[in-house]
Design a protein around this motif. Structure first.
Motif, PDB file in Angstrom:
ATOM      1  N   ASP A  24       0.704  -1.234   0.211  1.00 44.95           N
ATOM      2  CA  ASP A  24      -0.082  -0.136  -0.139  1.00 44.95           C
ATOM      3  C   ASP A  24       0.680   1.352  -0.100  1.00 44.95           C
ATOM      4  O   ASP A  24       0.734   2.164   0.689  1.00 44.95           O
ATOM      5  CB  ASP A  24      -0.994  -0.108   1.254  1.00 44.95           C
ATOM      6  N   HIS A  26       0.748   3.649  -2.136  1.00 46.71           N
ATOM      7  CA  HIS A  26      -0.276   4.678  -2.601  1.00 46.71           C
ATOM      8  C   HIS A  26       0.547   5.841  -3.396  1.00 46.71           C
ATOM      9  O   HIS A  26       0.281   7.063  -3.106  1.00 46.71           O
ATOM     10  CB  HIS A  26      -1.096   5.162  -1.460  1.00 46.71           C
ATOM     11  N   ASP A  65      -2.024  -2.082  -4.147  1.00 43.50           N
ATOM     12  CA  ASP A  65      -2.196  -0.420  -4.020  1.00 43.50           C
ATOM     13  C   ASP A  65      -0.887   0.411  -3.986  1.00 43.50           C
ATOM     14  O   ASP A  65      -0.525   1.163  -3.373  1.00 43.50           O
ATOM     15  CB  ASP A  65      -2.949  -0.126  -2.411  1.00 43.50           C
ATOM     16  N   HIS A 164      -4.453  -9.059  -1.695  1.00 37.68           N
ATOM     17  CA  HIS A 164      -4.495  -7.719  -1.213  1.00 37.68           C
ATOM     18  C   HIS A 164      -5.421  -7.562  -0.209  1.00 37.68           C
ATOM     19  O   HIS A 164      -5.011  -6.985   0.858  1.00 37.68           O
ATOM     20  CB  HIS A 164      -5.090  -6.859  -2.317  1.00 37.68           C
ATOM     21  N   HIS A 203      -3.858  -3.945   2.577  1.00 35.52           N
ATOM     22  CA  HIS A 203      -5.286  -3.261   2.610  1.00 35.52           C
ATOM     23  C   HIS A 203      -5.585  -2.532   3.588  1.00 35.52           C
ATOM     24  O   HIS A 203      -6.185  -1.479   3.833  1.00 35.52           O
ATOM     25  CB  HIS A 203      -6.129  -4.445   2.205  1.00 35.52           C
ATOM     26  N   HIS A 205      -3.680  -1.536   6.343  1.00 40.14           N
ATOM     27  CA  HIS A 205      -2.751  -0.543   6.486  1.00 40.14           C
ATOM     28  C   HIS A 205      -2.385  -0.690   8.191  1.00 40.14           C
ATOM     29  O   HIS A 205      -2.383   0.539   8.851  1.00 40.14           O
ATOM     30  CB  HIS A 205      -3.120   0.884   6.524  1.00 40.14           C
ATOM     31  N   TYR A 275     -10.786   8.939   2.734  1.00 35.81           N
ATOM     32  CA  TYR A 275      -9.609   8.831   1.501  1.00 35.81           C
ATOM     33  C   TYR A 275     -10.281   8.226   0.196  1.00 35.81           C
ATOM     34  O   TYR A 275     -11.274   7.655   0.631  1.00 35.81           O
ATOM     35  CB  TYR A 275      -8.282   8.493   1.759  1.00 35.81           C
TER      36      TYR A 275
HETATM   37 FE   FE2 Z   1      -4.365   0.729   0.682  1.00 32.52          FE
END
Ligand code: FE2
Length: 275
Positions: A24, A26, A65, A164, A203, A205, A275
């Motif tokens: 993740d 991002h 991600d 994920h 996923h 976090h 988010y």
């Molecule tokens: Fe994520």
């Protein structure tokens, strides 16, 4: 992709494999972009720097991600950031990634997207749980059939499954709406194959380490923003970005720990409400 990473030979004399999991990031096309108070380019850079000091890492897994803005440039940045590790890197898509675009964007980089990697005495099977347009995940029947066939052919091979989405609830109600929607069915399938030792995912976090039946379920912090454990609604956590190390022994046992950046440099925006 330059090469498909289909097998790696572990470095350790005892035949154990050291796998590092990142998740993740991002990333944005613009490396100066700040995401809920944290610059994901800088946080991944620092995670990679710390990871490069870990001895003996054989393989790196990125569990989805990779991009926040769906740009080709963000994927190229991921590849550029992990290149200094000098290790094979394999990746699978998350809900913010579209598998075909991700694969095209990572073409000609050292980041590969194989469905399966042989790692010494172990194998890791990488699944695509992303569903177009939805934050929740699903393992479709076609992947379940393929998975069953592989597991039936490899009963003696200790196995990791990577995807994920989280297949069990996290006790974060807002995140649990976005879990793997057929998680119970998926875990029931895996439970029929005792060679499956653990399921790795991102996923959420945040760190997670639990057992369902004989199966170990392991989640990793993000390399960017962290979600607060056991929170009903969306709340960011001030814990630092991190990664997971796993040592996989030939007898099927696993040693694992999560490592985080030290120094408290990455402070999320306290006013962020989603988010
Ligand atoms: Fe994520």
């Amino acid at each position: 992709m330059i090469e498909r990473v289909e097998s790696i030979v572990p470095q350790a004399e005892d035949g154990s494999v050291i796998l590092a999991q990142l998740s993740d990031p991002h990333l944005f096309a613009d490396r100066d972009n700040v995401f809920l108070g944290i610059n994901p380019y800088n946080s991944l850079s620092q995670v990679v720097r710390q990871l490069s000091d870990e001895p003996g890492v054989d393989l790196v897994l990125a569990s989805g991600d990779l991009s926040q803005d769906h740009s080709e440039a963000s994927y190229r940045q991921f590849a550029d950031l992990v290149a200094p590790l000098g290790k094979p890197v394999v990746a699978l898509p998350g809900n913010h990634d579209a598998i075909n675009f991700m694969a095209r964007s990572l073409a000609d980089t050292q980041v590969a997207m194989p469905p399966r990697v042989m790692m010494g005495d172990w194998q890791m099977i990488l699944l695509n749980s992303a569903v177009t347009g939805l934050p929740s995940g699903h393992v479709p029947l076609i992947q379940q059939s393929w998975l069953k066939r592989i597991l039936e052919e490899t009963e003696e091979t200790p196995t990791l499954i990577a995807l994920h989405h989280h297949p069990v609830p996290t006790n974060c109600a807002w995140l649990d709406q976005h879990s793997l929607d057929n998680g119970q069915e998926f875990l029931a399938l895996l439970s029929r194959y005792p060679q499956v030792k653990a399921v790795l995912f991102g996923h959420i976090h945040q760190e997670m380490d639990c057992h369902v039946g004989g199966l170990r379920l392991l989640a990793v912090p993000s390399t960017s923003i962290q979600f607060l454990p056991r929170s009903r609604g969306f709340v960011l956590d001030s814990r630092q970005p991190g990664y997971r190390l796993l040592r996989l022994y030939p007898d099927g046992s696993i040693d694992t720990q999560v490592k985080r950046l030290t120094g408290g440099e990455f402070v999320p925006d306290p006013s962020a409400s989603g988010y």
